[in-house]
Design an enzyme around this catalytic site. Structure first.
Site, PDB file in Angstrom:
ATOM      1  N   SER A  96     -39.457  15.411 -50.798  1.00 33.32           N
ATOM      2  CA  SER A  96     -40.296  15.610 -49.608  1.00 33.32           C
ATOM      3  C   SER A  96     -40.634  17.087 -49.382  1.00 33.32           C
ATOM      4  O   SER A  96     -40.133  17.702 -48.460  1.00 33.32           O
ATOM      5  CB  SER A  96     -39.636  14.992 -48.369  1.00 33.32           C
ATOM      6  OG  SER A  96     -38.257  15.271 -48.299  1.00 33.32           O
TER       7      SER A  96
ATOM      8  N   SER B 232       8.603   1.854  -3.365  1.00 28.95           N
ATOM      9  CA  SER B 232       9.514   2.611  -4.221  1.00 28.95           C
ATOM     10  C   SER B 232      10.905   2.633  -3.602  1.00 28.95           C
ATOM     11  O   SER B 232      11.906   2.496  -4.303  1.00 28.95           O
ATOM     12  CB  SER B 232       9.006   4.032  -4.399  1.00 28.95           C
ATOM     13  OG  SER B 232       7.658   3.991  -4.799  1.00 28.95           O
TER      14      SER B 232
ATOM     15  N   HIS C 262      -2.868   3.091  -4.826  1.00 31.06           N
ATOM     16  CA  HIS C 262      -3.980   3.963  -4.468  1.00 31.06           C
ATOM     17  C   HIS C 262      -5.214   3.468  -5.194  1.00 31.06           C
ATOM     18  O   HIS C 262      -5.307   2.280  -5.476  1.00 31.06           O
ATOM     19  CB  HIS C 262      -3.665   5.440  -4.641  1.00 31.06           C
ATOM     20  CG  HIS C 262      -3.819   5.972  -6.031  1.00 31.06           C
ATOM     21  ND1 HIS C 262      -3.224   5.373  -7.099  1.00 31.06           N
ATOM     22  CD2 HIS C 262      -4.506   7.032  -6.496  1.00 31.06           C
ATOM     23  CE1 HIS C 262      -3.553   6.067  -8.187  1.00 31.06           C
ATOM     24  NE2 HIS C 262      -4.330   7.064  -7.848  1.00 31.06           N
TER      25      HIS C 262
ATOM     26  N   ILE D 109      11.246  -2.865   9.565  1.00 28.86           N
ATOM     27  CA  ILE D 109      11.494  -3.610  10.788  1.00 28.86           C
ATOM     28  C   ILE D 109      12.428  -2.796  11.699  1.00 28.86           C
ATOM     29  O   ILE D 109      12.435  -2.972  12.910  1.00 28.86           O
ATOM     30  CB  ILE D 109      12.068  -5.022  10.455  1.00 28.86           C
ATOM     31  CG1 ILE D 109      12.014  -5.971  11.635  1.00 28.86           C
ATOM     32  CG2 ILE D 109      13.478  -4.936   9.898  1.00 28.86           C
ATOM     33  CD1 ILE D 109      10.707  -6.703  11.783  1.00 28.86           C
ATOM     34  N   ASP D 110      13.163  -1.857  11.090  1.00 26.28           N
ATOM     35  CA  ASP D 110      14.030  -0.980  11.892  1.00 26.28           C
ATOM     36  C   ASP D 110      13.213  -0.139  12.873  1.00 26.28           C
ATOM     37  O   ASP D 110      13.686   0.217  13.951  1.00 26.28           O
ATOM     38  CB  ASP D 110      14.862  -0.071  10.981  1.00 26.28           C
ATOM     39  CG  ASP D 110      13.994   0.739  10.013  1.00 26.28           C
ATOM     40  OD1 ASP D 110      13.159   0.119   9.326  1.00 26.28           O
ATOM     41  OD2 ASP D 110      14.154   1.978   9.946  1.00 26.28           O
TER      42      ASP D 110
ATOM     43  N   SER E 292       0.850  -1.186   0.000  1.00 33.07           N
ATOM     44  CA  SER E 292       0.000   0.000   0.000  1.00 33.07           C
ATOM     45  C   SER E 292       0.885   1.235   0.000  1.00 33.07           C
ATOM     46  O   SER E 292       2.092   1.138   0.150  1.00 33.07           O
ATOM     47  CB  SER E 292      -0.874  -0.002   1.239  1.00 33.07           C
ATOM     48  OG  SER E 292      -1.598  -1.199   1.282  1.00 33.07           O
TER      49      SER E 292
ATOM     50  N   ASN F 156       8.654  -5.011   5.988  1.00 32.04           N
ATOM     51  CA  ASN F 156       9.510  -3.829   5.872  1.00 32.04           C
ATOM     52  C   ASN F 156       9.407  -2.927   7.108  1.00 32.04           C
ATOM     53  O   ASN F 156       8.488  -3.058   7.910  1.00 32.04           O
ATOM     54  CB  ASN F 156       9.100  -3.051   4.610  1.00 32.04           C
ATOM     55  CG  ASN F 156      10.085  -1.942   4.281  1.00 32.04           C
ATOM     56  OD1 ASN F 156      11.289  -2.063   4.549  1.00 32.04           O
ATOM     57  ND2 ASN F 156       9.586  -0.855   3.721  1.00 32.04           N
TER      58      ASN F 156
ATOM     59  N   ASP G 154       4.188   1.875   2.162  1.00 31.50           N
ATOM     60  CA  ASP G 154       4.784   0.661   2.721  1.00 31.50           C
ATOM     61  C   ASP G 154       6.280   0.608   2.425  1.00 31.50           C
ATOM     62  O   ASP G 154       7.015  -0.148   3.051  1.00 31.50           O
ATOM     63  CB  ASP G 154       4.124  -0.595   2.135  1.00 31.50           C
ATOM     64  CG  ASP G 154       2.781  -0.889   2.794  1.00 31.50           C
ATOM     65  OD1 ASP G 154       2.451  -0.197   3.771  1.00 31.50           O
ATOM     66  OD2 ASP G 154       2.073  -1.803   2.327  1.00 31.50           O
TER      67      ASP G 154
HETATM   68  N1  LIG Z   1      12.184   3.588   8.733  1.00 31.86           N
HETATM   69  C1  LIG Z   1      11.909   3.103   7.537  1.00 31.86           C
HETATM   70  N2  LIG Z   1      11.275   3.875   6.641  1.00 31.86           N
HETATM   71  C2  LIG Z   1      11.013   3.385   5.428  1.00 31.86           C
HETATM   72  C3  LIG Z   1      11.384   2.071   5.054  1.00 31.86           C
HETATM   73  N3  LIG Z   1      10.991   1.865   3.773  1.00 31.86           N
HETATM   74  C4  LIG Z   1      10.420   3.015   3.350  1.00 31.86           C
HETATM   75  N4  LIG Z   1      10.416   3.928   4.342  1.00 31.86           N
HETATM   76  C5  LIG Z   1       9.864   5.290   4.295  1.00 31.86           C
HETATM   77  O1  LIG Z   1       8.449   5.190   4.092  1.00 31.86           O
HETATM   78  C6  LIG Z   1       7.968   6.252   3.266  1.00 31.86           C
HETATM   79  C7  LIG Z   1       7.229   5.691   2.049  1.00 31.86           C
HETATM   80  O2  LIG Z   1       8.127   4.986   1.219  1.00 31.86           O
HETATM   81  P1  LIG Z   1       7.877   4.802  -0.328  1.00 31.86           P
HETATM   82  O3  LIG Z   1       8.991   3.952  -0.814  1.00 31.86           O
HETATM   83  O4  LIG Z   1       7.669   6.114  -1.004  1.00 31.86           O
HETATM   84  O5  LIG Z   1       6.532   3.980  -0.283  1.00 31.86           O
HETATM   85  P2  LIG Z   1       5.597   3.462  -1.482  1.00 31.86           P
HETATM   86  O6  LIG Z   1       4.433   4.354  -1.461  1.00 31.86           O
HETATM   87  O7  LIG Z   1       5.248   2.078  -1.078  1.00 31.86           O
HETATM   88  O8  LIG Z   1       6.397   3.497  -2.731  1.00 31.86           O
HETATM   89  C8  LIG Z   1       9.187   7.061   2.866  1.00 31.86           C
HETATM   90  O9  LIG Z   1       9.271   8.174   3.746  1.00 31.86           O
HETATM   91  C9  LIG Z   1      10.346   6.096   3.104  1.00 31.86           C
HETATM   92  O10 LIG Z   1      11.540   6.779   3.355  1.00 31.86           O
HETATM   93  C10 LIG Z   1      12.056   1.267   6.038  1.00 31.86           C
HETATM   94  O11 LIG Z   1      12.428   0.110   5.816  1.00 31.86           O
HETATM   95  N5  LIG Z   1      12.285   1.827   7.248  1.00 31.86           N
END
Ligand SMILES: Nc1nc2c(ncn2[C@@H]2O[C@H](COP(=O)(O)OP(=O)(O)O)[C@@H](O)[C@H]2O)c(=O)[nH]1
Lengths: 627, 302
Positions: A539, A37, A113, A166-167, A31, A164, A34
């Site tokens: 006509s 990208s 979306h 997980i940090d 979504s 994702n 997430d």
């Molecule tokens: N802390 C953290 N932030 C992440 C991680 N992956 C993505 N983000 C952040 O989540 C937001 C959305 O990421 P994006 O890649 O644009 O999401 P998309 O909409 O699924 O493409 C951005 O601000 C990223 O920097 C992750 O593994 N850890």
């Protein structure tokens, strides 16, 4: 060693490397936010596929819109189009490429979306595996279920569950395992061949290319390693299927069938059968420009020649005699709707299946599927991104397989007959046969159906004007021009009426009225059958023309007044009628001895004295705005 | 190629062949945009394969800006002759009459007139309903979303927000009168794939891709070849001989050369694999703004 020799040696290893590579197409799903990208950007970055100038551009673009503390916003790499970049969202399907020493990867990125289902199904249709992202903070969500359902529907068999961010959850093992369990419990019925879960941080790079030190408890493979080794095998049918694209006849001595093996394999000497005609022959040769082949396997684009001259054309499917495709004019399929205009069961669409295109109708909308819960819901239409199970009927029987057996011969798209847009995608469940009481004939065919089959709006274009004013000539040119645009037309004029249908009528007032009444009735029937009908009759009376308009009813009626001055008509006088009328030889001749009542408000008024018939015809077409 | 090895190139080849055949079957007047470069060369090679032993049932179209490298033109004519294919060459007559050139008109206006507009003219004149091009999705960001069969409304307009979904190998080739299709059979190829394929299939290429001593001048940090006397030298610019080659081929005043000693295809490929700049960096069209390609494409550029 000389530079040339070294290059040759390097080249050898390059070619060996490229040669040993396989290709994997996968889709990433998740979504919004997430981290899809970010993950793809990270894969490109870590596999060293970014060139310096691309990195520079990325760093430049990252400034000013960065929400994290890192230098580089990886998501910018995959957000392609300008409009999307401005809005900070991606809106379509983008394909990304990267490659490691073992594999070339093609990634379908489908943003999350509202048009998500459509885009995801599109990306999934060519994917051999899926990376399904889950935000560790949210766990298995409604979206996760939806994504998993779509993947299963489109037949993606290998799932990587990427947990994702997980940090942000302290790299928690417990959390990861809970998420895995939750996913497992509902995905069991979805028919995946493999599900592999990996805890990752796309942002920080944990478990992407190498195992993360921050999660020593994770003993599995990092994402890229797993994708490099994943065996994308499917349990598709091994039955031979060959989709004929073209008949190749460069000269009288060669007749070949260019096509693609879309299932199983074939060797020289094997017996084949044509699905539509059941004619048999044997493969004489498998021709390619690089030389003839002893055999061809699934995916190969080749040209077959056969031992016998049998009738095969583009759209045909070949198979082995003992392994037929299903053949029916009815089948049940899952349908994904992809257009803003909803799917309405009474509509007729074009269906493209394999290399053939044929008209199709939805005879029964059995139920819609709630993709979040997999529940079946009653429905009368299917909206954009909706999924439904329907029965379909084609005009002629078609050959197909169940999608589960072979996606190539079991998938189809629906095309709108007027806009030519792709409006739906279908996956065939099974064929329906006699006795199932859902025949094409039992379905109501109405004007709209017929008009859609002709891709046009039916209408009656009623030309009125004096004798020799140019009605027929103009109508004739209009018809030619419409035909050139593939419109289906018919021109009614004195010639085809007076000698046939109306040969019992004379020129009395009563007969004139009856003449026009019959013309109008015929025009209505013909327009009801979907045609664009033109009539060219003097006509002269307003009342008759109003009657004609009423008879034609709810079909568009366009009155075209060919306004040519009497002097001009009289000067033209092609059949010497005016001269005879002046001499009193013809009673009741319009304009001379009988009045012409000009229309008060013609839909199209042609000032016709001086301009050519061609110009006037163009004006009619312009006013009609048919194309 | 043998079935066992080169699995991924074989898959790409088969996919492209299938697409090319589909174009020939579904359209009345297809045309292959032949721009003489490496991608066009691969495209043409695939077209020869797709219809073998027959000839491709469509002509080649080259939009000649009159500023192409001389060698490209010679190679183009040789290729058409060697393969026995019809070649149509079009130059924008108004552009030519106005002596439109990259120096006085600027690269962007020049490209508009001599390439984009010229292409539209040529497509209209030939009433072509499908134009096959060699673009790849890995080239550039806005290409990544382009369909393989990319629909163009009247006037060759591309609407990136309103593209038809493209599923499986079921390409929707239907168009209404006046509309057309751009078709990109190489969509899924990367630059590396192209080079590997050229090498393995021994596809003839213009020598400009190989390093040789050529007369060049340095301008804004880039090297330009003085292909003829029309290149106006600025104050202090000194023509010099350097060993250079080209990564892409276009109009010579807009195509930067790179210094190299790679004089065989093998050396070029090896050199390319260790470089760190993407191929479009040598093309001036992208420099202004990274969205410039998308803008061009909406207007009808390939
Ligand atoms: N802390 C953290 N932030 C992440 C991680 N992956 C993505 N983000 C952040 O989540 C937001 C959305 O990421 P994006 O890649 O644009 O999401 P998309 O909409 O699924 O493409 C951005 O601000 C990223 O920097 C992750 O593994 N850890």
């Amino acid at each position: 060693m000389s530079a040339v020799n070294k290059a040759k040696l390097d080249m050898q290893s390059f070619i060996e490397l490229e040669g040993s590579k396989s290709m994997l197409k996968f889709i990433t799903c998740g979504s919004v936010d997430d981290g899809k990208s970010t993950l793809i950007g990270r894969l490109l970055y870590d596999s060293q596929l970014l060139y310096e100038d691309q990195l520079e551009e990325l760093k430049r673009d990252s400034k000013g819109r960065l929400s994290t503390e890192e230098d580089i916003d990886f998501s910018l790499l995959v957000d392609g189009l300008a409009a999307e970049r401005e809005q900070g969202i991606t809106i379509d399907v983008a394909y990304r490429f990267f490659s490691t020493s073992r594999r070339k990867f093609i990634v379908a990125d489908t943003p999350g979306h509202e048009q998500y289902t459509r885009n995801m199904a599109t990306g999934a249709s060519t994917a051999e595996a899926a990376v399904l992202l889950i935000d560790a903070r949210l766990g298995v969500s409604t979206q996760t279920r939806r994504h998993a359902y779509i993947l299963s529907l489109v037949g993606v068999k290998h799932i990587v569950l990427a947990v994702n961010k997980i940090d942000l959850m302290d790299y928690s093992r417990q959390l990861f395992e809970d998420i895995c369990k939750a996913f497992e419990s509902f995905s069991r019925e979805l028919g995946f061949n493999s599900v592999y879960a990996i805890p990752i941080s796309a942002l920080k790079g944990d478990n992407i290319t190498k195992r993360s030190e921050r999660m020593p408890w994770y003993s599995g493979q990092p994402l890229l390693t797993y994708l490099e080794n994943l065996d994308p095998q499917r349990e598709d049918s091994k039955k031979f299927r060959y989709a004929v694209q073209r008949v190749t006849r460069p000269n009288l001595d060669f007749r070949g069938y260019a096509g693609t093996v879309v299932g199983g394999e074939i060797a020289v000497g094997d017996e084949i059968m044509v699905a539509a005609s059941l004619k048999r022959s044997r493969v004489r040769s498998i021709v390619t420009m690089d030389g003839n082949l002893p055999r061809a396997i699934r995916g190969d684009a080749v040209t077959l020649t056969l031992e016998d001259e049998i009738d095969i054309s583009q759209g045909d499917v070949l198979h082995r005699p003992g392994e037929p495709l299903e053949r029916s004019n009815q089948f049940q399929a899952h349908l994904i709707w992809m257009h803003e205009d909803p799917m309405l069961p009474e509509r007729s669409y074009l269906m493209k299946i394999g290399t053939q295109t044929t008209p199709v109708q939805i005879t029964d909308l059995k139920y819609a599927v709630n993709i979040n819960t997999s529940e079946h819901l009653p429905a009368t239409k299917v909206d954009l991104n909706g999924i439904a199970v329907c029965n379909f009927a084609t005009a002629q029987p078609i050959a197909f397989d169940a999608y589960a057996d072979n996606p190539e011969t079991g998938s189809f798209i629906l095309i709108d007959r007027i806009s030519n847009n792709t409006v739906g995608a279908g996956m065939i469940d099974f064929g329906l046969h006699r006795g199932q009481n859902l025949s094409w004939q039992s379905f109501e065919i109405n004007r709209e159906t017929r008009a859609r089959m002709k891709s046009q709006k039916p209408m009656v274009i009623w030309f009125t004007g004096l004798s020799a004013s140019g009605k027929s000539s103009i109508a004739d040119i209009v018809e030619q021009k419409l035909a050139a645009q593939n419109r289906h037309t018919y021109l009614l004029d004195g010639d085809n009426f007076r000698h046939g249908l109306n040969k019992d009528l004379g020129f009395t007032d009563a007969d004139r009225v009856e003449n026009i009444r019959r013309v109008a009735e015929v025009a209505r029937l013909m327009a009801d059958s979907g045609l664009i009908v033109m009539t060219a009759f003097i006509s002269p009376f307003r009342r008759e023309r109003r009657m004609a308009r009423e008879i034609v009813g709810d079909i568009d009626f366009i009155e075209v007044f060919v306004d040519t001055p009497l002097e001009v008509c009289e000067a033209r006088d092609p059949k010497g009628m005016y001269a005879r009328a002046r001499k009193g030889e013809i009673p009741n001749f319009t304009g001379i001895s009988s009045p012409y009542e000009p229309p008060e408000r013609a839909d199209i008024h042609l000032e016709a004295g001086v301009r050519s018939a061609e110009e006037l015809a163009d004006e009619v077409l312009r006013m009609l705005q048919i194309d | 190629m043998s079935p066992a090895s080169h699995v991924h190139l074989q898959r790409l080849e088969a996919e492209s062949i299938r697409i090319l055949r589909q174009v020939a079957t579904d359209f009345e007047r297809p045309v292959l945009l032949y721009s003489v470069g490496k991608d066009s060369s691969v495209l043409l090679h695939l077209a020869m394969k797709a219809f073998y032993p027959a000839k491709p049932p469509f002509p080649l179209l080259h939009v000649d800006t009159t500023w192409k490298f001389k060698e490209m033109i010679a190679f183009r004519d040789d290729t058409a002759k060697r393969l026995g294919l019809e070649l149509i060459v079009h130059t924008n007559p108004e552009g030519l009459a106005a002596n439109t050139n990259p120096f006085t008109h600027g690269s962007s206006r020049y490209t508009d007139i001599m390439k984009t507009e010229a292409l539209r003219q040529a497509l209209d004149a030939g009433k072509y309903d499908a134009a096959i091009g060699g673009a790849r999705r890995d080239e550039e960001k806005s290409r990544a979303k382009e369909r393989i069969f990319s629909h163009r409304a009247k006037g060759h307009v591309w609407d990136p927000k309103n593209q038809r979904p493209e599923l499986w190998s079921l390409y929707n080739t239907r168009i209404n009168p006046g509309e057309s299709m751009r078709v990109f059979p190489l969509s899924n190829w990367t630059e590396t794939d192209i080079w590997a394929y050229i090498y393995m299939q021994d596809i003839p290429m213009p020598d400009l891709y190989l390093a040789a001593e050529r007369p060049v001048v340095e301008r804004d940090g880039a090297l330009f070849m003085l292909d003829d006397e029309r290149f106006p030298l600025q104050e202090g610019e000194q023509p010099q001989m350097r060993s250079v080659r080209f990564r892409t081929l276009g109009c010579y005043p807009l195509t930067a050369a790179i210094e190299s000693s790679a004089s065989t295809l093998a050396e070029v490929i090896i050199e390319m694999r260790s470089t760190r700049s993407s191929e479009r960096a040598g093309r001036l069209i992208d420099k202004d703004q990274s969205a410039s390609m998308e803008k061009k494409k909406k207007e009808g550029y390939f």
